[in-house]
Design an enzyme around this catalytic site. Structure first.
Site, PDB file in Angstrom:
ATOM      1  N   ARG A  97      21.462  42.640  47.769  1.00  0.00           N
ATOM      2  CA  ARG A  97      21.620  41.891  46.514  1.00  0.00           C
ATOM      3  C   ARG A  97      22.465  40.632  46.743  1.00  0.00           C
ATOM      4  N   SER A  98      23.473  40.748  47.597  1.00  0.00           N
ATOM      5  CA  SER A  98      24.305  39.580  47.931  1.00  0.00           C
ATOM      6  C   SER A  98      23.436  38.439  48.450  1.00  0.00           C
ATOM      7  N   LEU A 138      32.858  28.111  49.169  1.00  0.00           N
ATOM      8  CA  LEU A 138      33.941  27.753  48.239  1.00  0.00           C
ATOM      9  C   LEU A 138      35.282  28.264  48.785  1.00  0.00           C
ATOM     10  N   GLU A 140      38.394  29.455  50.986  1.00  0.00           N
ATOM     11  CA  GLU A 140      39.012  28.993  52.234  1.00  0.00           C
ATOM     12  C   GLU A 140      40.055  30.015  52.689  1.00  0.00           C
ATOM     13  N   TRP A 169      34.815  33.901  54.697  1.00  0.00           N
ATOM     14  CA  TRP A 169      34.169  34.949  53.903  1.00  0.00           C
ATOM     15  C   TRP A 169      32.866  34.460  53.276  1.00  0.00           C
ATOM     16  N   GLU A 371      33.363  37.013  44.099  1.00  0.00           N
ATOM     17  CA  GLU A 371      32.941  36.430  42.809  1.00  0.00           C
ATOM     18  C   GLU A 371      34.025  36.580  41.761  1.00  0.00           C
ATOM     19  N   ASP A 375      41.261  41.713  39.124  1.00  0.00           N
ATOM     20  CA  ASP A 375      42.437  41.160  38.421  1.00  0.00           C
ATOM     21  C   ASP A 375      42.113  39.811  37.781  1.00  0.00           C
TER      22      ASP A 375
HETATM   23  P1  TGC Z   1      40.644  25.820  35.278  1.00  0.00           P
HETATM   24  O1  TGC Z   1      41.658  24.730  35.104  1.00  0.00           O
HETATM   25  O2  TGC Z   1      40.677  26.971  34.344  1.00  0.00           O
HETATM   26  O3  TGC Z   1      39.164  25.217  35.247  1.00  0.00           O
HETATM   27  C1  TGC Z   1      38.795  24.081  35.984  1.00  0.00           C
HETATM   28  C2  TGC Z   1      37.547  23.511  35.339  1.00  0.00           C
HETATM   29  O4  TGC Z   1      36.475  24.466  35.455  1.00  0.00           O
HETATM   30  C3  TGC Z   1      36.032  24.868  34.142  1.00  0.00           C
HETATM   31  N1  TGC Z   1      35.707  26.298  34.247  1.00  0.00           N
HETATM   32  C4  TGC Z   1      34.456  26.742  34.307  1.00  0.00           C
HETATM   33  N2  TGC Z   1      33.275  26.105  34.244  1.00  0.00           N
HETATM   34  C5  TGC Z   1      32.167  26.848  34.356  1.00  0.00           C
HETATM   35  N3  TGC Z   1      32.194  28.186  34.520  1.00  0.00           N
HETATM   36  C6  TGC Z   1      33.357  28.879  34.605  1.00  0.00           C
HETATM   37  N4  TGC Z   1      33.366  30.207  34.798  1.00  0.00           N
HETATM   38  C7  TGC Z   1      34.569  28.142  34.496  1.00  0.00           C
HETATM   39  N5  TGC Z   1      35.892  28.471  34.529  1.00  0.00           N
HETATM   40  C8  TGC Z   1      36.573  27.321  34.379  1.00  0.00           C
HETATM   41  C9  TGC Z   1      37.182  24.549  33.227  1.00  0.00           C
HETATM   42  O5  TGC Z   1      36.749  24.369  31.914  1.00  0.00           O
HETATM   43  C10 TGC Z   1      37.708  23.276  33.838  1.00  0.00           C
HETATM   44  O6  TGC Z   1      36.842  22.217  33.481  1.00  0.00           O
HETATM   45  P2  TGC Z   1      37.411  20.733  33.252  1.00  0.00           P
HETATM   46  O7  TGC Z   1      36.209  19.946  32.851  1.00  0.00           O
HETATM   47  O8  TGC Z   1      38.460  20.865  32.207  1.00  0.00           O
HETATM   48  O9  TGC Z   1      37.968  20.299  34.584  1.00  0.00           O
HETATM   49  O10 TGC Z   1      40.723  26.310  36.786  1.00  0.00           O
HETATM   50  P3  TGC Z   1      41.860  27.123  37.549  1.00  0.00           P
HETATM   51  O11 TGC Z   1      42.141  26.379  38.805  1.00  0.00           O
HETATM   52  O12 TGC Z   1      43.015  27.439  36.638  1.00  0.00           O
HETATM   53  O13 TGC Z   1      41.119  28.486  37.959  1.00  0.00           O
HETATM   54  C11 TGC Z   1      40.578  29.335  37.022  1.00  0.00           C
HETATM   55  C12 TGC Z   1      40.050  30.619  37.704  1.00  0.00           C
HETATM   56  C13 TGC Z   1      41.166  31.410  38.352  1.00  0.00           C
HETATM   57  C14 TGC Z   1      39.441  31.448  36.592  1.00  0.00           C
HETATM   58  C15 TGC Z   1      38.999  30.239  38.759  1.00  0.00           C
HETATM   59  O14 TGC Z   1      39.541  29.519  39.787  1.00  0.00           O
HETATM   60  C16 TGC Z   1      38.287  31.458  39.339  1.00  0.00           C
HETATM   61  O15 TGC Z   1      37.315  31.919  38.765  1.00  0.00           O
HETATM   62  N6  TGC Z   1      38.741  31.986  40.530  1.00  0.00           N
HETATM   63  C17 TGC Z   1      38.027  33.029  41.234  1.00  0.00           C
HETATM   64  C18 TGC Z   1      37.379  32.431  42.456  1.00  0.00           C
HETATM   65  C19 TGC Z   1      36.060  33.049  42.757  1.00  0.00           C
HETATM   66  O16 TGC Z   1      35.443  33.730  41.954  1.00  0.00           O
HETATM   67  N7  TGC Z   1      35.552  32.796  43.943  1.00  0.00           N
HETATM   68  C20 TGC Z   1      34.266  33.230  44.309  1.00  0.00           C
HETATM   69  C21 TGC Z   1      33.802  32.573  45.592  1.00  0.00           C
HETATM   70  S1  TGC Z   1      32.071  32.733  45.888  1.00  0.00           S
HETATM   71  C22 TGC Z   1      31.836  34.325  46.205  1.00  0.00           C
HETATM   72  O17 TGC Z   1      32.669  35.157  46.132  1.00  0.00           O
HETATM   73  C23 TGC Z   1      30.451  34.661  46.577  1.00  0.00           C
HETATM   74  S2  TGC Z   1      30.193  36.306  46.974  1.00  0.00           S
HETATM   75  C24 TGC Z   1      28.539  36.142  47.171  1.00  0.00           C
HETATM   76  C25 TGC Z   1      27.807  37.399  47.206  1.00  0.00           C
HETATM   77  O18 TGC Z   1      27.664  37.885  48.335  1.00  0.00           O
HETATM   78  O19 TGC Z   1      27.308  37.843  46.150  1.00  0.00           O
HETATM   79  P1  FAD Z   2      43.437  36.448  47.163  1.00  0.00           P
HETATM   80  O1  FAD Z   2      43.066  35.356  46.235  1.00  0.00           O
HETATM   81  O2  FAD Z   2      44.447  36.175  48.209  1.00  0.00           O
HETATM   82  O3  FAD Z   2      43.918  37.685  46.286  1.00  0.00           O
HETATM   83  C1  FAD Z   2      44.643  38.792  46.845  1.00  0.00           C
HETATM   84  C2  FAD Z   2      45.079  39.697  45.690  1.00  0.00           C
HETATM   85  O4  FAD Z   2      45.947  38.962  44.805  1.00  0.00           O
HETATM   86  C3  FAD Z   2      43.893  40.171  44.831  1.00  0.00           C
HETATM   87  O5  FAD Z   2      44.116  41.500  44.439  1.00  0.00           O
HETATM   88  C4  FAD Z   2      43.953  39.256  43.610  1.00  0.00           C
HETATM   89  O6  FAD Z   2      43.401  39.871  42.456  1.00  0.00           O
HETATM   90  C5  FAD Z   2      45.448  39.038  43.474  1.00  0.00           C
HETATM   91  N1  FAD Z   2      45.757  37.791  42.771  1.00  0.00           N
HETATM   92  C6  FAD Z   2      45.438  36.522  43.143  1.00  0.00           C
HETATM   93  N2  FAD Z   2      45.860  35.631  42.232  1.00  0.00           N
HETATM   94  C7  FAD Z   2      46.452  36.350  41.242  1.00  0.00           C
HETATM   95  C8  FAD Z   2      47.079  36.019  39.992  1.00  0.00           C
HETATM   96  N3  FAD Z   2      47.158  34.741  39.556  1.00  0.00           N
HETATM   97  N4  FAD Z   2      47.578  37.023  39.240  1.00  0.00           N
HETATM   98  C9  FAD Z   2      47.486  38.310  39.659  1.00  0.00           C
HETATM   99  N5  FAD Z   2      46.919  38.697  40.830  1.00  0.00           N
HETATM  100  C10 FAD Z   2      46.400  37.725  41.591  1.00  0.00           C
HETATM  101  N6  FAD Z   2      33.393  33.260  49.045  1.00  0.00           N
HETATM  102  C11 FAD Z   2      32.539  32.197  49.055  1.00  0.00           C
HETATM  103  O7  FAD Z   2      32.932  31.066  48.765  1.00  0.00           O
HETATM  104  N7  FAD Z   2      31.221  32.363  49.397  1.00  0.00           N
HETATM  105  C12 FAD Z   2      30.724  33.574  49.738  1.00  0.00           C
HETATM  106  O8  FAD Z   2      29.525  33.696  50.024  1.00  0.00           O
HETATM  107  C13 FAD Z   2      31.605  34.694  49.763  1.00  0.00           C
HETATM  108  N8  FAD Z   2      31.147  35.926  50.174  1.00  0.00           N
HETATM  109  C14 FAD Z   2      32.046  36.944  50.356  1.00  0.00           C
HETATM  110  C15 FAD Z   2      31.622  38.127  50.952  1.00  0.00           C
HETATM  111  C16 FAD Z   2      32.533  39.156  51.179  1.00  0.00           C
HETATM  112  C17 FAD Z   2      32.096  40.394  51.889  1.00  0.00           C
HETATM  113  C18 FAD Z   2      33.881  39.028  50.742  1.00  0.00           C
HETATM  114  C19 FAD Z   2      34.867  40.140  50.938  1.00  0.00           C
HETATM  115  C20 FAD Z   2      34.282  37.863  50.137  1.00  0.00           C
HETATM  116  C21 FAD Z   2      33.387  36.795  49.953  1.00  0.00           C
HETATM  117  N9  FAD Z   2      33.817  35.573  49.424  1.00  0.00           N
HETATM  118  C22 FAD Z   2      32.961  34.497  49.398  1.00  0.00           C
HETATM  119  C23 FAD Z   2      35.222  35.348  49.123  1.00  0.00           C
HETATM  120  C24 FAD Z   2      35.689  36.001  47.818  1.00  0.00           C
HETATM  121  O9  FAD Z   2      35.250  35.287  46.727  1.00  0.00           O
HETATM  122  C25 FAD Z   2      37.220  36.072  47.874  1.00  0.00           C
HETATM  123  O10 FAD Z   2      37.553  37.083  48.806  1.00  0.00           O
HETATM  124  C26 FAD Z   2      37.836  36.363  46.516  1.00  0.00           C
HETATM  125  O11 FAD Z   2      37.628  35.287  45.628  1.00  0.00           O
HETATM  126  C27 FAD Z   2      39.335  36.674  46.615  1.00  0.00           C
HETATM  127  O12 FAD Z   2      39.993  35.758  47.415  1.00  0.00           O
HETATM  128  P2  FAD Z   2      40.972  36.264  48.584  1.00  0.00           P
HETATM  129  O13 FAD Z   2      40.220  37.246  49.409  1.00  0.00           O
HETATM  130  O14 FAD Z   2      41.541  35.072  49.250  1.00  0.00           O
HETATM  131  O15 FAD Z   2      42.112  37.064  47.848  1.00  0.00           O
END
Ligand code: TGC
Ligand code: FAD
Length: 392
Positions: A97-98, A138, A140, A169, A371, A375
């Site tokens: 699914r990923s 995304l 780092e 990652w 994603e 938390d």
């Molecule tokens: P913040 O100041 O809140 O927002 C910055 C700008 O972004 C807008 N925004 C969004 N827009 C669209 N969709 C959303 N879900 C949005 N959330 C926020 C916001 O309105 C703002 O816009 P503007 O125009 O005012 O600039 O940003 P922040 O720096 O405080 O961070 C908010 C937070 C913590 C929620 C966000 O950084 C976050 O979601 N962090 C989690 C990171 C994450 O999910 N990483 C995933 C990486 S990819 C991955 O994991 C792929 S796994 C793939 C797989 O195998 O399935």
């Molecule tokens: P951290 O951000 O360091 O977090 C560590 C712990 O601290 C977590 O428990 C978190 O909940 C907690 N924490 C962080 N901030 C706060 C806060 N403000 N308050 C309270 N608790 C907090 N990323 C991509 O860009 N592309 C991909 O394709 C992708 N695929 C992935 C595949 C796998 C198998 C894995 C494991 C990860 C992948 N990721 C990808 C990265 C993934 O999105 C990150 O691992 C995730 O967003 C968390 O970041 P981190 O691992 O650096 O943890």
């Protein structure tokens, strides 16, 4: 692994909420998973190899760009069908699914929404057919939950951009042909760039020793003075909101995918509990095991209704990011709890690869983290209901 005899539960007649197209799409995906994924997935997970042989099949069932319009090679389906495809694929394995999530929501979606017409025509049909595979950079090493702090950057060199930095990652990175990479320009504004394999200074080392998502290839993206043609910048949107909007689409798919895993664990545990006898009766006749199974089907049913309602809102373009966060968080935690309980019902057999349950349980440790962690999604809900930002 034992033959795949999965039967999906539908305790609240949720099928009545689906149309004929939804049911056809789901059945086709389910049949394909039984035929193409179940027989090979355990060996790949044990060997920690990605089953590249299933890529053409994933494309054929429409898993690459289910909601992307047909004129760009997508399947042109609605969001409920997209969710059901993710549910059925993740029922087979979260890692598969990923691959589909990344290709559809994190690579095709940004090119479709924020790409130029030339970029759409160049990449989308090939991504839909699986001729090109993509990844999404995304995260780092020092910026996971806080991607806005990223340091990967590019500078304008006149006729091209120069890209430097590293992503960690990254699903699919070891074999992807292209990467949608998020980086800051000289003004610290985030943009998306399409980086192609073969560009000088671009490498994708694989990450090894994972106990989770073992059948998914994960790696790094390293940019060492990579010359990126200017036409590879996504022109339609800049700022952190651009990558976060892609995450909304992928998180939505995960909310459905998690239901598939939970159903598989429940179905396996229910069958085992009715067959396995101890103390002269099936373990399913004991109150303790019935409590586990009854709670599982209750939680699956609640998660199905949450996902279905979210899907109808998405179809009407009314789903908010915070609603998607709630569904991703709830449904993944629900599946993780069910996988752990199901593993216990299977006793010692539960730790073997004869059953899918422990593989699912380990996979969910990634799904609950990527994603947006469990938390982070709670804090997104907290912000939405209080108006007070716990991130700043
Ligand atoms: P913040 O100041 O809140 O927002 C910055 C700008 O972004 C807008 N925004 C969004 N827009 C669209 N969709 C959303 N879900 C949005 N959330 C926020 C916001 O309105 C703002 O816009 P503007 O125009 O005012 O600039 O940003 P922040 O720096 O405080 O961070 C908010 C937070 C913590 C929620 C966000 O950084 C976050 O979601 N962090 C989690 C990171 C994450 O999910 N990483 C995933 C990486 S990819 C991955 O994991 C792929 S796994 C793939 C797989 O195998 O399935
Ligand atoms: P951290 O951000 O360091 O977090 C560590 C712990 O601290 C977590 O428990 C978190 O909940 C907690 N924490 C962080 N901030 C706060 C806060 N403000 N308050 C309270 N608790 C907090 N990323 C991509 O860009 N592309 C991909 O394709 C992708 N695929 C992935 C595949 C796998 C198998 C894995 C494991 C990860 C992948 N990721 C990808 C990265 C993934 O999105 C990150 O691992 C995730 O967003 C968390 O970041 P981190 O691992 O650096 O943890």
């Amino acid at each position: 692994m034992k033959p795949d005899v999965f039967q999906s539960p539908d305790y609240y007649q949720i099928d009545d909420l689906l149309n004929e197209e939804h049911k056809l799409v789901r059945e086709a995906t389910r049949d394909w998973v039984k035929k193409a994924v179940s027989p090979i997935i355990e060996d790949h997970a044990q060997a920690a190899t990605f089953p590249k042989e299933i890529l053409p099949g994933l494309a054929e069932i429409g898993a690459f760009g289910p909601y992307i319009p047909e004129n760009y090679g997508g399947a042109g389906l609605d969001y409920i069908s997209y969710g059901l495809i993710m549910q059925e694929i993740e029922r087979g394995d979260s890692g598969i699914r990923s691959t589909a999530s990344v290709q559809s929501s994190l690579v095709m979606f940004p090119i479709w929404k924020y790409g130029s017409e030339a970029q759409r025509e160049k990449y989308l049909p090939k991504l839909a057919s699986g001729a090109l595979m993509g990844c999404f950079g995304l995260t780092e090493p020092n910026h996971g939950s806080n991607p806005g702090g990223m340091t990967t950057n590019f500078s304008d060199q006149g006729d091209h951009y120069l890209l430097n930095g590293a992503k960690l990652w990254i699903s699919n990175s070891p074999f992807a042909d292209i990467a949608v990479v998020w980086a800051k320009d000289e003004n610290k504004r985030i943009h998306g760039l399409i980086v192609e394999r073969g560009m000088e200074g671009f490498s994708t080392p694989e990450t090894h020793n994972k106990w989770s998502l073992r059948a998914s290839a994960t790696g790094e993206l390293i940019f060492d003075n990579v010359k990126v043609p200017k036409e590879n910048l996504l022109p339609g949107r800049s700022g952190l909101g651009a990558p976060l909007s892609c995450l909304d689409s992928a998180r939505y798919g995960i909310a459905w995918g998690a239901i598939g895993v939970a159903m598989d664990c429940y179905d396996t545990a229910l069958r085992y509990a009715k067959e396995r006898e101890q103390f002269g009766k099936p373990i399913g006749a004991t109150q303790l095991q019935q409590k586990k199974l009854a709670e599982m089907i209750t939680e699956i049913t609640k998660a199905q209704l949450l996902a279905w309602r979210l899907g109808t809102l998405k179809n009407e373009d009314k789903a908010t990011s915070a609603q998607i966060s709630m569904a991703k968080r709830n449904n993944v935690a629900m599946a993780a709890d069910i996988a752990r309980e199901a593993r216990q019902i299977l006793g010692g057999m539960g730790i073997t690869g004869d059953y899918s349950v422990m593989r699912h349980m380990m996979n969910l440790e990634s799904v609950i983290t990527y994603e947006g962690t469990h938390d982070i999604h709670l804090l997104i809900t907290g912000l939405d209901i209080t108006g007070l930002n716990a991130f700043k």
